[in-house]
Design an enzyme around this catalytic site. Structure first.
Site, PDB file in Angstrom:
ATOM      1  N   CYS A 384       4.022  -0.088   3.947  1.00 39.65           N
ATOM      2  CA  CYS A 384       3.118   0.253   4.854  1.00 39.65           C
ATOM      3  C   CYS A 384       3.795   0.174   6.123  1.00 39.65           C
ATOM      4  CB  CYS A 384       1.898  -0.535   4.702  1.00 39.65           C
ATOM      5  SG  CYS A 384       0.353   0.344   5.532  1.00 39.65           S
ATOM      6  N   HIS A 510      -0.257   0.915  -0.426  1.00 38.37           N
ATOM      7  CA  HIS A 510      -0.129  -0.584  -0.661  1.00 38.37           C
ATOM      8  C   HIS A 510      -0.186  -0.596  -2.276  1.00 38.37           C
ATOM      9  CE1 HIS A 510      -0.864  -2.555   3.014  1.00 38.37           C
ATOM     10  NE2 HIS A 510      -1.379  -1.408   3.237  1.00 38.37           N
ATOM     11  N   GLU A 512       0.681  -2.859  -4.146  1.00 37.70           N
ATOM     12  CA  GLU A 512       0.598  -4.554  -4.673  1.00 37.70           C
ATOM     13  C   GLU A 512      -1.052  -4.460  -5.144  1.00 37.70           C
ATOM     14  OE1 GLU A 512       0.851  -3.456  -1.442  1.00 37.70           O
ATOM     15  OE2 GLU A 512      -0.076  -4.593  -0.030  1.00 37.70           O
TER      16      GLU A 512
HETATM   17  N1  GLN Z   1      -0.105  -1.314  11.570  1.00 36.21           N
HETATM   18  C1  GLN Z   1       0.331  -0.073  10.873  1.00 36.21           C
HETATM   19  C2  GLN Z   1      -0.673   1.051  10.793  1.00 36.21           C
HETATM   20  O1  GLN Z   1      -2.070   0.648  11.002  1.00 36.21           O
HETATM   21  C3  GLN Z   1       0.355  -0.538   9.393  1.00 36.21           C
HETATM   22  C4  GLN Z   1      -0.643  -1.184   8.479  1.00 36.21           C
HETATM   23  C5  GLN Z   1      -0.185  -1.950   7.416  1.00 36.21           C
HETATM   24  O2  GLN Z   1       1.044  -2.472   7.154  1.00 36.21           O
HETATM   25  N2  GLN Z   1      -1.412  -2.209   6.502  1.00 36.21           N
HETATM   26  O3  GLN Z   1      -0.486   2.169  10.351  1.00 36.21           O
END
Ligand code: GLN
Length: 537
Positions: A384, A510, A512
């Site tokens: 992410c 994600h 995970e």
């Molecule tokens: N801050 C980033 C976004 O909003 C990544 C979010 C995250 O890592 N879950 O796109």
């Protein structure tokens, strides 16, 4: 279909952090391993609608379900133990209950009645507690009540449990988790805190059927009998929960005390035979007897509170165990990394994982970590915000786009390689407005990733607002950063790799959240494998 499901309520007393989620998950595992269909839900007594707006320092990781619910991290344990997805219905907060009741009041649904905690709030709590048992999908529904008995905010939940025990009769069992402290000065285990905690529950009208006692030393017959006597439970229903080497041992520790049999007997269900835990036990045996070790740096800004990265660290454990390797996580604070010190800070690591996150603090350090991993050929997994950092690093240092950034971090950046998509631009509310939950991703046919996943169309969970900016896609691809996973519905880039690097993967989603004991995530197993290879070059 008439609701015939059985309900188990798990409350906690004496202190928080006793591991209610692990005990609930372990009990669920034992019941599932006997062939019952089981689900677990968590009721949290705080006023936030969900933990999505909570800082990880407050509440640890926010776990995301397939249907896009932002939930308590215990739901991650539920999925990792049961290998079954949870949903929005599995996590309910006081905030959500009140919102529902107040919305109904505004619509006039209460027909002029005075709306009160009892019965309106408690009725709504009860409705949701019963919900997952209603459509015949689950024979047993376990409900974990967050917080500690005696908390003012938990009272309506305990009252709902009291009423349900009355209404459900033998279809309902109450498990209470307490602490039995050991006084070193006298060399004794003390039962009084448990007695008080049970009294407090009894004052609210709930008599626990089973006590699970967290203790540093085995309870012994005397303590067991004393607790049974003072707390109105049968001696076989006093279960000890000693500190385990790993949370994954807890199902066996509970099984060895026949907790599942005691629960089933009290619920009037068959307790014949034994839970089938072969696969689980061999996982734990492998986990506890690694043949080698691998050092992975986890770069994040919440590393002081490791619960902030719970699913990632568990996914690394699952993946390591696949390879009979102990994954040694080096927790590295991204704020400490600078262009000058990053190389020395990351020296000796066999893999670099740049974690998810929000906001500017520590973000430059993440970009430095990516640079070191890329330049030194260290296996890299960016998740992410970590993937976004890898795109920015590439844009700056390979494409030469000075000042390239995410518009989240630098709204004035001349090169917003990570940017808000049109659909997000007018959103002002913070709660529940990100791209959330499972989305499809088409992998490049025949690619290494497609082989790893065993499919060219995958589904992974998201939680972010910003995206890879397709205006830079051609330029970045030509420079060697390959988009290899694309959302087929909206053409957003979900995965980037560097084909010339030994193992470099950035994922917008994600992975995970989907790793379980029985199904370790292929990206994590491949990442750990690459790290093991790197350890031997
Ligand atoms: N801050 C980033 C976004 O909003 C990544 C979010 C995250 O890592 N879950 O796109």
């Amino acid at each position: 279909m008439a609701n015939q499901a059985k309900y188990i309520f798990v409350t906690g007393g004496v202190t928080s952090s006793l591991g209610k989620g692990i005990v609930a998950s372990s009990l669920a595992k034992l019941l599932q391993a006997r062939g019952f269909s089981v689900t677990i839900q968590k009721f949290d007594p705080y006023l936030n609608i969900d933990p999505g707006t909570l800082n990880p320092y407050e509440h640890g990781e926010c776990y995301v379900t397939n249907d896009g619910a932002e939930t308590d991290l215990d739901l991650g344990h539920y999925e990792r133990y049961l290998n079954r997805p949870t949903s929005q219905a599995n996590n309910v907060t006081t905030g959500r209950i009140y919102q529902h009741v107040i919305d109904k009041e505004r619509r006039g649904d209460y027909l002029g009645k005075t709306v009160q905690i009892i019965p309106h709030i408690t009725d709504e709590i009860k409705r949701r507690m019963l919900l997952l048992g209603e459509d015949g999908r689950y024979e047993i529904v376990i409900t974990e009540i967050g917080g500690t008995v005696g908390d003012i905010e938990a009272l309506p939940f305990i009252e709902a449990v009291r009423q349900l025990r009355w209404e459900l009769g033998s279809r309902c069992v109450s498990v209470h988790l307490t602490l039995v402290p050991f006084l070193r000065a006298t060399g004794e285990l003390k039962t009084k805190p448990t007695q008080h905690s049970v009294k407090m529950l009894q004052e609210s009208g709930v008599q626990p059927d089973i006590l699970v006692c967290r203790a540093e030393h085995s309870l012994g017959e005397d303590v067991r009998r004393k607790l049974a006597l003072f707390c109105n439970v049968t001696p076989d229903a006093v279960i000890e929960s000693l500190d385990a080497q790993t949370i994954y041992e807890v199902p066996m520790l509970l099984r060895d005390q026949a907790m599942d049999q005691v629960v089933l007997r009290k619920l009037g269900l068959s307790a014949e035979g034994n839970p089938e835990l072969n696969k689980w036990e061999s996982f734990v045996a492998n986990l506890l007897n690694p043949e080698r070790e691998v050092r992975i740096g986890l770069i994040g800004k919440y590393v002081e509170l490791k619960d902030s990265y719970k699913s990632i660290s568990e996914a690394l454990i699952h993946a390591g165990t696949e390879h009979r390797a102990k994954v040694q996580i080096e927790w590295i604070h991204s704020e400490e990394l600078t262009p000058e010190n990053a190389a020395s800070h990351l020296e000796g690591l066999h893999g670099v994982l740049v974690a998810p996150g929000f906001g500017a603090r520590g973000f430059e350090g993440k970009i430095e970590a990516v640079r070191i991993a890329r330049e030194h050929g260290i296996p890299f997994l960016g998740i992410c915000f970590g993937m976004q950092a890898s795109v920015i690093e590439y844009a700056r240092n390979v494409l030469g786009l000075q000042g390239a950034n995410s518009s989240e971090v630098d709204p004035q950046t001349p090169h917003a390689v990570i940017d808000l998509m049109a659909g997000q631009k007018d959103i002002t509310d913070k709660g529940g407005t990100m791209r959330l939950g499972a989305c499809d991703c088409a992998l490049e046919p025949g690619s290494k990733l497609a082989q790893l996943y065993g499919s060219e169309l995958i589904s992974e969970r998201h939680r972010h607002r910003y995206e890879f900016n397709n205006a830079f896609r051609a330029e970045l691809t030509a420079a060697g950063l390959q988009p290899v996973g694309i959302n087929p519905q909206n053409d957003l880039v979900e995965i980037v790799t560097i084909p010339t690097h030994p193992w470099f993967v950035g994922v917008q989603f994600h992975p995970e959240y989907r790793s379980t004991v029985e199904a370790p995530h292929p990206l994590f197993t491949s990442f750990v494998e690459a790290a093991l290879q790197h350890a031997h070059v």
